[in-house]
Each structure stands twice: as C-alpha cells, then as structure tokens.
Write a protein that holds these residues in place. Structure first.
Motif, PDB file in Angstrom:
ATOM      1  N   VAL A 180       0.844  -1.196   0.000  1.00 32.06           N
ATOM      2  CA  VAL A 180       0.000   0.000   0.000  1.00 32.06           C
ATOM      3  C   VAL A 180       0.879   1.247   0.000  1.00 32.06           C
ATOM      4  CG1 VAL A 180      -1.646   1.361   1.341  1.00 32.06           C
ATOM      5  CG2 VAL A 180      -2.014  -1.095   1.039  1.00 32.06           C
ATOM      6  N   GLU A 181       1.910   1.250   0.817  1.00 33.74           N
ATOM      7  CA  GLU A 181       2.828   2.399   0.868  1.00 33.74           C
ATOM      8  C   GLU A 181       3.531   2.596  -0.469  1.00 33.74           C
ATOM      9  OE1 GLU A 181       5.560   2.480   4.110  1.00 33.74           O
ATOM     10  OE2 GLU A 181       4.040   1.972   5.614  1.00 33.74           O
ATOM     11  N   GLN A 182       3.872   1.494  -1.119  1.00 33.94           N
ATOM     12  CA  GLN A 182       4.555   1.570  -2.411  1.00 33.94           C
ATOM     13  C   GLN A 182       3.648   2.104  -3.516  1.00 33.94           C
ATOM     14  OE1 GLN A 182       6.165  -2.388  -3.340  1.00 33.94           O
ATOM     15  NE2 GLN A 182       8.050  -1.372  -3.924  1.00 33.94           N
ATOM     16  N   TYR A 183       2.396   1.634  -3.515  1.00 36.64           N
ATOM     17  CA  TYR A 183       1.489   1.930  -4.617  1.00 36.64           C
ATOM     18  C   TYR A 183       0.658   3.188  -4.400  1.00 36.64           C
ATOM     19  CZ  TYR A 183       2.514  -2.310  -7.235  1.00 36.64           C
ATOM     20  OH  TYR A 183       3.145  -3.271  -7.991  1.00 36.64           O
ATOM     21  N   LEU A 184       0.582   3.675  -3.176  1.00 37.82           N
ATOM     22  CA  LEU A 184      -0.204   4.890  -2.938  1.00 37.82           C
ATOM     23  C   LEU A 184       0.319   6.102  -3.721  1.00 37.82           C
ATOM     24  CD1 LEU A 184      -1.476   5.290   0.738  1.00 37.82           C
ATOM     25  CD2 LEU A 184      -2.693   5.840  -1.372  1.00 37.82           C
ATOM     26  N   PRO A 185       1.620   6.361  -3.744  1.00 38.07           N
ATOM     27  CA  PRO A 185       2.093   7.541  -4.489  1.00 38.07           C
ATOM     28  C   PRO A 185       1.680   7.551  -5.958  1.00 38.07           C
ATOM     29  CG  PRO A 185       3.783   6.796  -2.975  1.00 38.07           C
ATOM     30  CD  PRO A 185       2.720   5.746  -2.960  1.00 38.07           C
ATOM     31  N   PRO A 186       1.900   6.466  -6.735  1.00 32.76           N
ATOM     32  CA  PRO A 186       1.452   6.532  -8.137  1.00 32.76           C
ATOM     33  C   PRO A 186      -0.071   6.577  -8.267  1.00 32.76           C
ATOM     34  CG  PRO A 186       2.359   4.354  -7.639  1.00 32.76           C
ATOM     35  CD  PRO A 186       2.707   5.237  -6.493  1.00 32.76           C
ATOM     36  N   PHE A 187      -0.780   5.934  -7.336  1.00 36.33           N
ATOM     37  CA  PHE A 187      -2.243   5.983  -7.380  1.00 36.33           C
ATOM     38  C   PHE A 187      -2.734   7.403  -7.122  1.00 36.33           C
ATOM     39  CE2 PHE A 187      -6.477   5.253  -5.379  1.00 36.33           C
ATOM     40  CZ  PHE A 187      -7.092   4.623  -6.452  1.00 36.33           C
ATOM     41  N   VAL A 188      -2.155   8.038  -6.119  1.00 34.98           N
ATOM     42  CA  VAL A 188      -2.517   9.423  -5.798  1.00 34.98           C
ATOM     43  C   VAL A 188      -2.126  10.350  -6.947  1.00 34.98           C
ATOM     44  CG1 VAL A 188      -1.872  11.364  -4.322  1.00 34.98           C
ATOM     45  CG2 VAL A 188      -2.549   9.180  -3.303  1.00 34.98           C
ATOM     46  N   GLN A 189      -0.969  10.096  -7.564  1.00 34.81           N
ATOM     47  CA  GLN A 189      -0.546  10.922  -8.703  1.00 34.81           C
ATOM     48  C   GLN A 189      -1.553  10.822  -9.843  1.00 34.81           C
ATOM     49  OE1 GLN A 189       3.353   9.970 -10.277  1.00 34.81           O
ATOM     50  NE2 GLN A 189       3.093  11.311 -12.053  1.00 34.81           N
ATOM     51  N   LEU A 190      -2.036   9.621 -10.110  1.00 36.51           N
ATOM     52  CA  LEU A 190      -3.042   9.422 -11.151  1.00 36.51           C
ATOM     53  C   LEU A 190      -4.270  10.293 -10.879  1.00 36.51           C
ATOM     54  CD1 LEU A 190      -4.162   5.954 -12.541  1.00 36.51           C
ATOM     55  CD2 LEU A 190      -5.841   7.667 -11.915  1.00 36.51           C
ATOM     56  N   LEU A 191      -4.750  10.258  -9.624  1.00 38.64           N
ATOM     57  CA  LEU A 191      -5.936  11.034  -9.263  1.00 38.64           C
ATOM     58  C   LEU A 191      -5.646  12.533  -9.251  1.00 38.64           C
ATOM     59  CD1 LEU A 191      -7.295   8.738  -6.403  1.00 38.64           C
ATOM     60  CD2 LEU A 191      -8.139   8.892  -8.748  1.00 38.64           C
ATOM     61  N   SER A 192      -4.454  12.901  -8.827  1.00 36.49           N
ATOM     62  CA  SER A 192      -4.081  14.323  -8.804  1.00 36.49           C
ATOM     63  C   SER A 192      -4.077  14.911 -10.205  1.00 36.49           C
ATOM     64  CB  SER A 192      -2.708  14.498  -8.161  1.00 36.49           C
ATOM     65  OG  SER A 192      -2.721  14.105  -6.806  1.00 36.49           O
ATOM     66  N   GLU A 193      -3.588  14.154 -11.168  1.00 37.20           N
ATOM     67  CA  GLU A 193      -3.580  14.623 -12.552  1.00 37.20           C
ATOM     68  C   GLU A 193      -5.002  14.785 -13.084  1.00 37.20           C
ATOM     69  OE1 GLU A 193      -1.056  12.080 -14.850  1.00 37.20           O
ATOM     70  OE2 GLU A 193       0.770  12.635 -13.753  1.00 37.20           O
ATOM     71  N   LEU A 194      -5.905  13.927 -12.633  1.00 36.98           N
ATOM     72  CA  LEU A 194      -7.310  14.081 -13.015  1.00 36.98           C
ATOM     73  C   LEU A 194      -7.888  15.355 -12.409  1.00 36.98           C
ATOM     74  CD1 LEU A 194      -8.680  10.421 -12.641  1.00 36.98           C
ATOM     75  CD2 LEU A 194      -8.057  11.606 -14.747  1.00 36.98           C
ATOM     76  N   GLU A 195      -7.580  15.584 -11.141  1.00 34.75           N
ATOM     77  CA  GLU A 195      -8.077  16.787 -10.471  1.00 34.75           C
ATOM     78  C   GLU A 195      -7.548  18.046 -11.159  1.00 34.75           C
ATOM     79  OE1 GLU A 195      -8.466  17.944  -5.831  1.00 34.75           O
ATOM     80  OE2 GLU A 195      -6.411  17.927  -6.609  1.00 34.75           O
TER      81      GLU A 195
END
Length: 763
Positions: A180-195
């Motif tokens: 979860v710690e490893q994958y949260l940053p790219p997952f959050v980045q994906l959503l941030s780019e959408l925002e």
C-alpha cells in the motif's frame, strides 16, 4: 450533478457488431498495424460515448474501454510488467501489453482468472520484484478525448487500489501494508492529474468490499482513502461497489469520499437492510444500482420506482444517482438487432442500450412524476406479463420430475475405491494416460461450413457429412500423435453451452447477444426463459461415429448443469437451484443414452462451478451443496465400469477440495500451467484420492511448450499425487488454437508423458 441524476458504470467494449474483437484479431494476425488499431479503437470508443450521451445519461463513464482487460490496464499504468517480458521501464509498448495477456515464445502469459463471480476473465498482476510508478495515465487520456472530441464531461473509471492489490499475486499477506505504501504515491498521482485537468467526478471501483473480509481490513482501506482525500481534496469520488452488498457497511460509508455506489440487485436485501438500520451519511451521494447489469431481463419499472422511493426515506432524492448494479460490460449492446427472436421474448429483454433507457426513464419519473412516463411504464408491465404467459414458461412434466428427484440423494452404485479397478480392467490404460479436454480447432473451414448450414446453403446431410470428415481427420491425428483416450472434436458445436441449449426445451437464442469473456473472446449466452427438458439425443451420433473409427476409448462430451446455468442468461422467476436441477435431469437422459450406445467414458464439464460461488462466505455452503447435487443428479445413474470425467478452469483447488471430492467424478482435470503450478502445493495440503489431470500447458497462448517444460509440471504433480491416478492433458479445450500449434503441442505432451512413464517403469 444537482438533484436526482443518472449514471452508467461502464459500457460493453465489443461494439454492436463486435468491431472491437475484429480490430484486435486483425492486428494480431498482422493484417493491420498499430496505427490502424489505435484509429479503429478510438472510433469505437467515441461511438459508445455518443450513444450514452444521446440516451441522456448524466454521468458518462470514460476509461472503461480497454485494449484487452481493465485490470491489466491498471498494472501497466504502474509499470507492473514481469521481468520475463524484458520491459526496461517507461510506458509499456502495445506488443508487451499483449504479450502479458497472450504469451509469446519464451515467456508464458500472465495468469488469467474469473472477475469475482462472473464469466469475465481478468489478467492477474504479478507484483513481485516491481517498483511501481505512474508511467501512463490512461484515465486522463480518456477524459481529455471525450471532452475535446465530443464535449462530454466524462467520469473517469479507475480500479481501486485496494481491489487491485487484493486481486494481484506475488506477495505474502504480511506484505500488504508495505505494498500500500509503495502503490499509494502513483495511485494518488493518477488522481491528482485528473483533479488538475478539471475532472469533477471520478468513479473508483472497489468490488472487493463486497466479499467476506475481516473487519480489520477496513482500517487499511480507510488509510488509503484518507491519503487520497488529503491529496485530492477537490476531486469528487464515487466509491463504487457491486456484485453483492458491502461486507462492512458502517465502515464503508464512513470513508472520506463523496458518494457510495451500492448494488440493489444482487445485494438488495442486505444493502437495503443496512441503510434502514444505520442510515446513510448526509454528506454523500448514494449510487443506487437498481437496474441489473448482469442479466438481460427487462426491469419491473414500477417495482424499481418503489425501491428508490423507499430509499428516499433515508436519503434525500436529490442525493440519489440512479445507475446499473454494475458495469454493463456483462450484457450485450442492443436488442435492436434481435429480428429473429420470438416477439414476446424480445419485448421482455433489455441489453445495455435499453438498460440506459430504463435508468433515464426512472429518473424522469422521479423528477416529473409517474404520469409523465405512464405509457413506458405500462409497456414495461405488459412485456413482463406476456413473458409470464408464454406457453414455454412452465412444463408440468418437468416440474413433476424435479419434485420426484428432490426426494433422494443421487449416488453412484459403488464407491470410487471399487470403481477404479473395474474401470482399469475394462480400459487397460497405461500409466499417465493422455487425453484432451474435448474440442479441437474451429478452423475457418469449420466456421464457414456452419454458416452455410445455418443459412440453408447446405442441407443437414451435407453438414453432417462435413462434420464426419472432420471427425475422421482428427481421429487419425489423435492416433498418430499417440493419445490414449480420444475425443470426437466437437466440430458441430459453436459454443459449449449454446450447443446444448439449442437441443433442449426452455432455451431461446439471440442473433447478436454477444458478451466479452476474455480478451477478444466473445460468447453468446443462451437465454433460459422456461422449464428445461430433454427432447432428443444431442451428442450420441457424433460420439458413436468417432468410436467406430478407433479401438481406443472415445469420451462422450457434455457440458454440466452448473456451467450451462452460469453461462446462460437465466430466468429470474425461479430459484437458480431449481433451474440447475431441471438442466441436470435433462443431461441425465443424455448420459444414459450415451452409456446404452456403448460409450463408457463420459465427460461432464463444469468449468463454471466455482465462478457461481457467492461472494459471501456465509452463502457459499448452500450454493456448493446444490451445485454438487445437480452434477451428481446428471451422472450418478451410470454403471460402475463407466468412467465419469469432469473439467474445471481457474479453480482455487484449496477452496473447493471438499466439493470437488463430493462430485465423485472418476477423473477431474484442472488448469495448472498458467498459474505456474500453484495448485500443486494446495494438493499436497489436501489429499485427493480420485483420478486427476493437471493441465500441463496453457491453451490460451499460441506458443508451443517444449517437452521439458511439461515434464517438469508432471514431475511436480507426481510429488503429491499417485501415478496410478494421474492423467496428462492440456489446460482446456483447443477450439481457439491453430491446427499446427495444436498438433505440435499435443505431440510434445504425449512425449512428455512417455518420458516420465518410462522413468517410472525403471524406478
């Protein structure tokens, strides 16, 4: 999104004429290049978006489209590519993407398994040894495409991080927090780019929340969404669940998101009970999945309106989003092309387009009052009444037979420990007998012959003559290859379920009711609308003819009652258990006909038995009990020397061992190669004392496995299984493979069995 609104959760990818399938297969065949493929797929995507726009859907999903599979898409977005494919980082090339899905020479495909309890298959991500990063944002690309080319403010669909990780492999349970710690940053980045791109709503799919999970897991889920909320405070998140009720309702609706999507079809009772008991948060939208996204029957719109109105006692109407229970991926595109279907049945069906219309109609009724949509509501009611009055709906004979069979437990006349010696005496098979699962390649010639017959260009005699020629050819090929137990090849069959449905009462067939099963593989499920009854022999002629050509045993090939049930669109006015029992009784008549005709090996395949398993642990035992009973109802009347085989795909053996044993099949074949032998340690933990064949090569890949590879799989299996009970076979049927690769692979398989057999003989 002010006031009550409409939404779709996903649209069928394949196209009204299966354009998507044809584009992929043209590319794979080398007839088109990557640029052509991209252009064709863009055209299909935009067409699908326009349909939803024209239907009046408020929240239109984007990024629900895919090149092959949405779970694979999520993996490659994070750069999750197994080392054997040689990817060096950065965006994943199309060739590598397809290699992961289909395999290439020198690199086996990633494992494929069922998407929860559906007949859709997803590619299982392999996380071991991969450091994730966001190498491509497909959701953002899809959002921009819809906005720039159609003016649609789309709702990007993203697979939830928790579901993605739970469906992946290559890690221990103890490693999940670290992942979860490893994958949260790219997952959050994906959503941030959408925002940052101006996306208002994003749909994050977390269907895993509908399975039986320990409550402690919800802390991990909460941590994910708290991190997401901090990173994208302005992005509105609809957390979408489906296929059943959420397991931990209070914890789920407390997550820091802006909406919760719940299934009010398959999770109806429990989800409604949860809302009635615990209420619903005042700061969230409720995605009310009231239209069945997994079946094709027209909705009782009056009942659906009553359901939504009951929800308004707990959720204000302006915070309700009316939507399907799940993505419409699981239903065909449009009934408009069903010109050949019985008009009464046609009027009772709703495919994806019609389901969107039902959603919009419900929203309009809630906005403007029922009077505004009085005629469509009446038409819906008349259609359902017509279906109930259909003369094929009820058979007194079938109901009586089912009631009589319900009074006793079906059992074989002798236990397996005694049957096995009687059968060996009859068949005198060598150690490690070799066989196939049933079907051989459905070549262009075979498909063309079937088209000629169905269009009346050929008469029955011409078609039967062609089928016999194919049986002649492949019986000789099997003998030349050296197989021990043969099959007739199933050249007369389109689909393993459709073929039987066409010969049974109670089934109807569509012209264009195609749905995606895996990759470009599409199936056209039969429609079970009435009581199921055996009418005439279905398989006897071809099987007996094949047996007349050889002194080796030829297996009779049937599809089992649970697979016919789970791979059909099933009537919704009877319990599924009762429909399965009716199918089983019909199949029993065919089994007995085969046996009386001298066929002493009969395979009754149940590849879909596990996929029907409910998502809730508490519901599983009852399903397995009646599923096993249906199989035994179909197979238990044969004599002790008759050998019953069965086959299962993608079966979690350790989860199913008791039920598999309870089937009391003399031989069961299971997929092994694509899961890289993971089933073998499961068998070591759970002793299995009946005949078993673990597939030694993956038939979903065009590669020809070398002898040594299959020898290694056989050797691994023999560490935990008795050689006297072990069979050697491919993973599944060979219908989709080419002739040359089939012959080469089976030749290597027979050679692998010979190598191990000779080694065992001198030990």
């Amino acid at each position: 999104m002010n006031g009550i609104s409409s939404s779709s959760l996903g649209y069928p990818r394949i196209g009204a004429d299966r354009e998507w399938k044809k584009a992929l297969e043209s590319f794979w065949a080398g007839k088109t290049n990557e640029t052509d493929l991209a252009a064709q797929l863009e055209q299909i995507r935009l067409k699908h978006l326009k349909v939803q726009q024209e239907k009046g859907i408020d929240l239109i999903p984007v990024n629900d489209f895919t090149l092959y599979d949405h779970v694979l898409d999520m993996a490659v977005q994070f750069g999750v590519v197994p080392a054997r494919f040689g990817h060096k980082g950065g965006p994943v090339p199309v060739a590598t993407y397809f290699a992961m899905a289909r395999g290439i020479q020198g690199a086996t495909a990633c494992e494929m398994t069922k998407w929860f309890n559906t007949n859709y298959h997803y590619i299982v991500p392999e996380l071991n040894g991969v450091t994730p990063s966001l190498v491509e944002n497909r959701a953002l690309q899809a959002y921009r495409e819809a906005k720039e080319k159609l003016g649609i403010e789309g709702k990007p669909v993203v697979l939830g991080l928790y579901t993605f990780l739970k469906l992946s492999k290559g890690y221990r349970a103890d490693d999940l927090d670290a992942l979860v710690e490893q994958y949260l940053p790219p997952f959050v980045q994906l959503l941030s780019e959408l925002e940052q791109a101006g996306v208002e709503w994003v749909q994050i799919d977390e269907p895993i929340l509908a399975v039986s999970l320990p409550k402690s897991e919800m802390k991990r889920v909460a941590a994910i969404y708290e991190a997401v909320r901090r990173a994208v405070p302005d992005l509105k998140i609809m957390l979408q669940t489906y296929f059943d009720s959420v397991e931990h309702y209070e914890e789920t609706v407390s997550l820091p998101v802006d909406g919760i999507g719940l299934d009010f079809v398959h999770g109806y009772d429990r989800n409604l009970s949860h809302i009635s008991r615990f209420g619903f948060p005042a700061d969230k939208k409720l995605g009310a999945g009231v239209i069945d996204g997994r079946n094709i029957w027209r909705a009782d719109l009056g009942a659906k309106l009553e359901l939504i109105e009951s929800l308004t006692a707990h959720v204000p109407q302006d915070r309700i989003v009316v939507q399907p229970s799940c993505s419409l991926l699981h239903v065909p595109v449009s009934t408009s092309r069903e010109k050949e279907l019985d008009p009464v049945l046609r009027q009772s069906l709703a495919y994806a387009e019609e389901k969107l219309e039902e959603i919009v109609l419900l929203v309009r009724a809630l906005r403007e009052g029922k009077e505004a949509v009085a005629e469509p509501l009446q038409a819906s009611r008349r259609a359902l009444e017509g279906l109930q009055a259909h003369p094929g709906r009820v058979s007194a004979k079938v109901r009586e037979a089912y009631a009589a069979a319900s009074g006793s437990e079906p059992e074989r006349s002798k236990p397996f420990a005694e049957r096995r010696y009687t059968q060996q005496e009859r068949w005198k098979l060598p150690l490690l007998p070799t066989t196939t699962i049933g079907s051989f390649p459905q070549t262009a010639e075979v498909r063309q012959a079937r088209r000629k017959w169905r269009s009346a260009e050929w008469n029955d005699e011409q078609y039967e003559s062609f089928v016999r020629e194919q049986i002649d050819l492949w019986t000789k090929r099997q003998e030349q290859i050296g197989l021990d137990v043969l099959v007739h090849g199933e050249f007369e069959r389109t689909d393993m379920v459709e073929f039987f449905g066409e010969k049974l009462n109670g089934f109807a067939f569509t012209s264009n009711g195609w749905v995606q099963s895996y990759g470009s593989r599409c199936v056209k499920p039969p429609v079970i609308y009435g009581d199921v009854e055996h009418v005439r022999p279905m398989t006897v002629s071809e099987t007996v003819y094949a047996q007349s050509l050889t002194s080796k045993p030829v297996k009779g090939m049937l599809t089992g009652p649970i697979t016919i049930l789970n791979w059909s669109f099933v009537r919704d006015d009877l319990p599924r258990e009762q429909v399965a029992g009716q199918i089983a009784l019909a199949l029993r008549e065919e089994v007995e006909l085969l046996e009386r005709s001298g066929i002493g090996m009969i395979q009754v395949d149940e590849p879909a038995l596990r996929e029907g398993l409910p998502l809730k642990d508490e519901d599983g035992p009852a399903y397995l009990e009646w599923a096993v009973r249906a199989f035994k109802l179909a197979t238990s009347t044969v004599g002790e020397s008759t050998q019953i085989h069965t086959h299962m795909c993608y079966c979690e053996f350790h989860d199913m061992i008791d039920s598999i044993r309870a089937l009391d099949a003399d031989v069961i074949s299971l997929e092994t190669s694509r899961s890289h032998g993971e089933m073998i340690p499961a068998i070591e933990r759970e002793t299995y004392e009946l005949g078993i064949g673990l597939g030694v090569y993956d038939i979903h890949s065009p590669r020809v496995p070398p002898v040594e590879e299959m020898v290694n799989i056989i050797d691994s299996a023999l560490k935990v299984l008795e050689p006297e009970l072990f069979w050697v076979n491919p993973d599944c049927g060979l219908k989709t493979r080419g002739v040359d690769e089939t012959v080469a692979s089976l030749t290597n398989m027979v050679e692998a069995a010979r190598v191990v057999r000779e080694r065992l003989a001198v030990q």
